[in-house]
Enzyme design. Structure first.
Site, PDB file in Angstrom:
ATOM      1  N   ALA A  53     -56.645 -68.029 -54.185  1.00 17.78           N
ATOM      2  CA  ALA A  53     -56.780 -68.940 -53.272  1.00 17.78           C
ATOM      3  C   ALA A  53     -56.531 -68.306 -51.869  1.00 17.78           C
ATOM      4  O   ALA A  53     -55.554 -69.176 -51.150  1.00 17.78           O
ATOM      5  CB  ALA A  53     -56.081 -70.139 -53.617  1.00 17.78           C
ATOM      6  N   HIS A  95     -59.133 -83.388 -20.060  1.00 20.87           N
ATOM      7  CA  HIS A  95     -59.432 -84.409 -21.066  1.00 20.87           C
ATOM      8  C   HIS A  95     -60.896 -84.938 -20.970  1.00 20.87           C
ATOM      9  O   HIS A  95     -61.481 -84.839 -20.075  1.00 20.87           O
ATOM     10  CB  HIS A  95     -58.654 -85.616 -20.446  1.00 20.87           C
ATOM     11  CG  HIS A  95     -58.852 -86.981 -21.125  1.00 20.87           C
ATOM     12  ND1 HIS A  95     -58.410 -87.191 -22.387  1.00 20.87           N
ATOM     13  CD2 HIS A  95     -59.683 -88.084 -20.728  1.00 20.87           C
ATOM     14  CE1 HIS A  95     -58.864 -88.490 -22.917  1.00 20.87           C
ATOM     15  NE2 HIS A  95     -59.660 -88.946 -21.820  1.00 20.87           N
ATOM     16  N   GLY A 119     -63.787 -38.828 -44.162  1.00 23.60           N
ATOM     17  CA  GLY A 119     -62.696 -37.615 -43.587  1.00 23.60           C
ATOM     18  C   GLY A 119     -61.464 -37.498 -44.596  1.00 23.60           C
ATOM     19  O   GLY A 119     -60.971 -38.507 -44.928  1.00 23.60           O
ATOM     20  N   ASP A 159     -55.144 -51.766 -41.813  1.00 23.40           N
ATOM     21  CA  ASP A 159     -54.734 -52.231 -43.228  1.00 23.40           C
ATOM     22  C   ASP A 159     -54.182 -51.014 -44.132  1.00 23.40           C
ATOM     23  O   ASP A 159     -53.503 -51.373 -45.274  1.00 23.40           O
ATOM     24  CB  ASP A 159     -56.270 -52.610 -43.917  1.00 23.40           C
ATOM     25  CG  ASP A 159     -56.758 -54.120 -43.607  1.00 23.40           C
ATOM     26  OD1 ASP A 159     -56.048 -54.584 -42.724  1.00 23.40           O
ATOM     27  OD2 ASP A 159     -57.587 -54.464 -44.162  1.00 23.40           O
TER      28      ASP A 159
END
Length: 478
Positions: free
Chosen positions: A193, A457, A122, A325
């Protein structure tokens, strides 16, 4: 004649497809334009994350971890397996099946929410009154004219290229090639890295490769808390067996018919040469804005090629938004998704909030690495007085039972107010444990709040509880 929509999303990754679904839920006539395809050319929504990123990498990490446990750990549990073999073809097939389930799920959600899907790229064409005219170049070669009142740019990112090196995904690989190596290479080199480099290096190391990671930065995991980075470096090198070199300057890379030679200078300034059967290049990612035709409507990009936005993901153009991003901030799928949801709700007149200070980071190595908020070095640089609590997994019953008693949880809190400023974990299931810290910080909790909450626990979460107690010097089990 143009098809008309209230909202058109360009890009079907974690930011784009979520934005499209949320916009449709809010009553907008919505379309999404995405070009991602399967190997046979069929539409495959989900962007890099679901197709060649987050999801397939976790599938391979799990497969390689299972293999590693079968070879190295089952005997401790009294389990005899005989000769353990890895079928790489089956491992890759399983990965593809997982991808198909995820991407097929998005296609189902689009149908359920009545989102129109265009399979292609697009771009902006023009502005007509209060409408934007877009062009979708479809995968079948046709072109579709689309009008939209609101446009959400969610075109994601692509691999940053290493100058002078051609990615062929046969010998020199990017993230796509690293996820599809057909056989375990004897010697694997990784340049970078970061998350991709460490995760893919971990996969193939567990399966038997000799893996060397070359990192240009002088420090390992510079964005992480220094203490976590040191512990992760120790565990990844001494226990996982990765060879990690920092402060490296990459020189000439020569590709032959069967291997790759990397010439580089090490941190001490000495010239080095290494030969690998495969080389993964993972030196970061760059925003995908080249094909947007931004200049046609005057959409502003910055010097890094990102779409410029404000805190609400608004661009310089009315009713044009951008997420994920392709804009400022960390390149993380969950950050993109939350931005996408927030933008859809802002279009509907709502007032959502995304706190970028509380976005968690995770690296899915073994042990996992996760953090949220400020690091110790950041607090020192900013002159913020703080206190800290730390608890080792070696003192946690659940971690010992799992056979994963490596690493620790560290909590940082304001010295005066006790408000939690950051939590840093290296250890088992850090990706899951970090969510408690995110919730706590989102609600401005104090370390005392976590210390007073009853934790099950035995559970790994008790390490978080003990770290919170440690902020006041009152851990119970260390």
């Amino acid at each position: 004649m143009s098809q008309q929509f209230d909202v058109v999303v360009i890009g079907g990754g974690p930011g784009g497809y979520v934005a499209a679904i949320r916009a449709a839920q809010l009553g907008f006539k919505t379309a999404c334009i995405d070009a991602t395809s399967t190997a046979d050319g069929k539409p495959s929504l989900g962007g890099t994350c679901l197709n060649v990123g987050c999801i397939p990498s976790k599938a391979l990490l799990q497969s390689s971890e299972n293999y590693h446990h079968a070879v190295h750990s089952f005997a401790d549990h009294g389990i005899s397996t005989g000769v353990v073999k890895i079928d790489v073809a089956q491992m890759l097939k399983r990965k593809e099946e997982i991808i198909a389930k995820n991407t097929g799920g998005i296609a189902f959600l689009f149908r359920k929410n009545k989102v129109t899907s265009f399979h292609g790229t697009g771009s902006f064409k023009s502005k007509s009154g209060d409408k934007y005219v877009l062009e979708a170049k479809l995968a079948d070669g046709k072109k579709e004219s689309i009008e939209a009142t609101h446009v959400i740019v969610a075109t994601g990112s692509s691999v940053r290229q290493l100058p002078g090196v051609t990615i062929d995904n046969k010998l020199v690989l990017d993230n796509v090639g690293a996820l599809a190596i057909p056989a375990v290479p004897k010697r694997l080199g990784v340049i970078g890295a970061g998350v991709i480099g460490l995760e893919m290096g971990s996969v193939w190391k567990r399966l038997g490769s000799e893996v060397t990671v070359l990192e240009a930065m002088p420090t390992f995991l510079g964005a992480a808390d220094e203490h976590v980075a040191r512990e992760a470096m120790k565990l990844l090198t001494k226990e996982t067996g990765l060879v990690i070199s920092t402060g490296v300057k990459i020189g000439e890379i020569k590709v032959s018919k069967k291997d790759v030679t990397v010439n580089y200078t090490d941190a001490a300034g000495a010239a080095q040469k290494a030969v690998y059967d495969k080389l993964i290049v993972s030196i970061g990612r760059v925003p995908n804005t080249d094909g947007l035709n931004a200049e046609a409507v005057g959409l502003k990009l910055n010097e890094r090629g990102q779409v410029e936005v404000n805190d609400d993901c608004k661009t310089n153009l009315p009713n044009v938004w951008a997420v994920g991003d392709v804009v400022r901030g960390p390149m993380l799928a969950h950050k993109a998704s939350e931005e996408g949801v927030a933008v859809a709700e802002r279009i509907a007149g709502q007032h959502p909030h995304v706190d970028f200070n509380n976005v968690p980071w995770v690296i899915y190595t073994n042990p996992e690495i996760a953090w949220v908020g400020k690091t110790e070095q950041q607090l020192k640089a900013e002159g913020i007085e703080y206190k800290k609590g730390q608890f080792l997994f070696s003192a946690n019953g659940r971690a010992l039972a799992l056979g994963e008693a490596k690493g620790f949880v560290k909590m940082l809190a304001d010295k005066k107010t006790d408000r939690i400023l950051g939590v840093h974990i290296v250890g088992p299931f850090a990706s899951e444990l970090i969510s408690e810290a995110v919730v706590a910080m989102e609600f401005s909790a104090s370390s005392e709040d976590i210390a007073r909450i009853v934790h099950a626990h035995p559970s790994l979460s008790e390490a978080m509880h003990e770290a919170a107690l440690g902020c006041d010097g009152r851990t119970l089990h260390s």
